[in-house]
Write an enzyme that holds these catalytic residues in place. Structure first.
Site, short mmCIF file in Angstrom:
data_model
loop_
_atom_site.label_atom_id
_atom_site.label_comp_id
_atom_site.label_asym_id
_atom_site.label_seq_id
_atom_site.Cartn_x
_atom_site.Cartn_y
_atom_site.Cartn_z
N ASP A 42 -32.53 21.81 -1.60
CA ASP A 42 -32.96 20.97 -2.07
C ASP A 42 -33.38 20.29 -2.64
O ASP A 42 -34.67 20.31 -3.20
CB ASP A 42 -33.35 20.02 -0.17
CG ASP A 42 -32.64 20.27 0.39
OD1 ASP A 42 -31.59 20.45 0.91
OD2 ASP A 42 -34.12 20.38 1.88
N TYR A 90 -41.67 29.56 2.95
CA TYR A 90 -41.73 28.84 2.28
C TYR A 90 -43.69 28.14 2.99
O TYR A 90 -44.35 28.63 4.20
CB TYR A 90 -41.15 27.54 3.20
CG TYR A 90 -39.28 28.27 3.34
CD1 TYR A 90 -38.74 27.45 1.73
CD2 TYR A 90 -38.64 28.97 3.67
CE1 TYR A 90 -37.55 28.20 1.15
CE2 TYR A 90 -37.54 29.49 3.04
CZ TYR A 90 -36.35 28.34 2.32
OH TYR A 90 -35.36 28.89 1.81
N ASP A 120 -36.52 14.61 6.26
CA ASP A 120 -37.58 15.16 5.53
C ASP A 120 -37.73 13.82 4.55
O ASP A 120 -36.83 12.60 5.00
CB ASP A 120 -36.65 15.80 4.10
CG ASP A 120 -35.05 15.46 3.16
OD1 ASP A 120 -35.57 14.31 3.19
OD2 ASP A 120 -34.38 16.29 3.02
N ARG A 135 -35.92 22.55 7.54
CA ARG A 135 -36.59 21.31 7.77
C ARG A 135 -35.93 20.65 9.59
O ARG A 135 -36.78 20.07 10.07
CB ARG A 135 -35.28 20.04 7.64
CG ARG A 135 -35.73 19.43 5.58
CD ARG A 135 -34.44 18.87 4.69
NE ARG A 135 -33.54 19.96 4.75
CZ ARG A 135 -31.99 19.69 4.40
NH1 ARG A 135 -32.15 18.29 5.53
NH2 ARG A 135 -31.13 20.47 4.71
#
Length: 209
Positions: free
Chosen positions: A38, A66, A80, A172
């Site tokens: 993203d 991550y 987000d 997310r």
């Protein structure tokens, strides 16, 4: 030139932009990447150049790691910080032991519903294009696997965690689900991809260099 490049993506740059810069710098039109990030996310993007594009499909199937920060108390439509705020709720008191227990509860194979704001295509149309038109469609649950997840810090209603996951895992969505199990709303305020397979972000280069 044939091979792969390890790029350290910065905020507010798309992976498509990275491909464009690499094409310009190297002087070739055959450039692709393994796994989209993203625009708000940072970290490792693997670009294939010329014959190197042939191995990108294998890298897309690799596990990924991550580092994410989850803000409790606020829900957004994109899950987000880039999204529209949908709801704000006062955050309860939590301690690190409770949060670690919740994080561990996600270990193993879990089901996820892909978010509407994602590049996943339905009938050839990316979901995010439908979401931007305020169209929401039913998405099928998908099985993903959380190989490892650990708490890095908890302060100011923000949970920072490091997780190693299978292909197709939406961090997310994972963040929102963690908040839900804590009885909270939540959205990601930062996300960094630190590893893809055996490749590490520490070995990557800034695309602007």
């Amino acid at each position: 030139m044939n091979g792969i490049l390890l790029i350290d993506k910065k905020e507010n740059k798309s992976t498509t932009f990275i491909d464009m810069i690499v094409k310009k710098r190297i002087g070739t039109s055959k450039v692709g990447h393994a796994g989209t990030l993203d625009p708000f996310a940072t970290g490792l993007v693997i670009c294939g150049v010329n014959k190197g594009t042939k191995i990108l499909s294998y890298l897309e199937n690799a596990s990924k790691e991550y580092l994410a920060t989850l803000k409790l108390g606020i829900k957004t439509n994109t899950l987000d910080r880039e999204g529209e705020v949908l709801e704000i709720r006062e955050v309860k008191k939590h301690n690190k032991v409770e949060i670690e227990e919740v994080l561990r509860s996600f270990l193993g194979k879990i089901k996820q519903v892909p978010p509407m704001y994602s590049a996943l295509k339905v009938n050839g149309v990316p979901l995010y294009k439908l979401a931007r038109k305020d169209v929401e469609i039913e998405r099928k649950e998908r099985e993903v696997e959380i190989y490892d997840i650990k708490l890095i810090s908890y302060k100011n209603d923000e949970i920072t965690f490091l997780t190693h996951v299978s292909k197709g895992t939406y961090i997310r969505t994972l963040g929102e689900d963690i908040a839900y199990r804590l009885g909270e709303l939540g959205h990601l305020v930062s996300l960094t991809r630190t590893r893809v397979g055996r490749f590490n972000v520490e070995d990557s280069k800034d695309v602007d260099l």
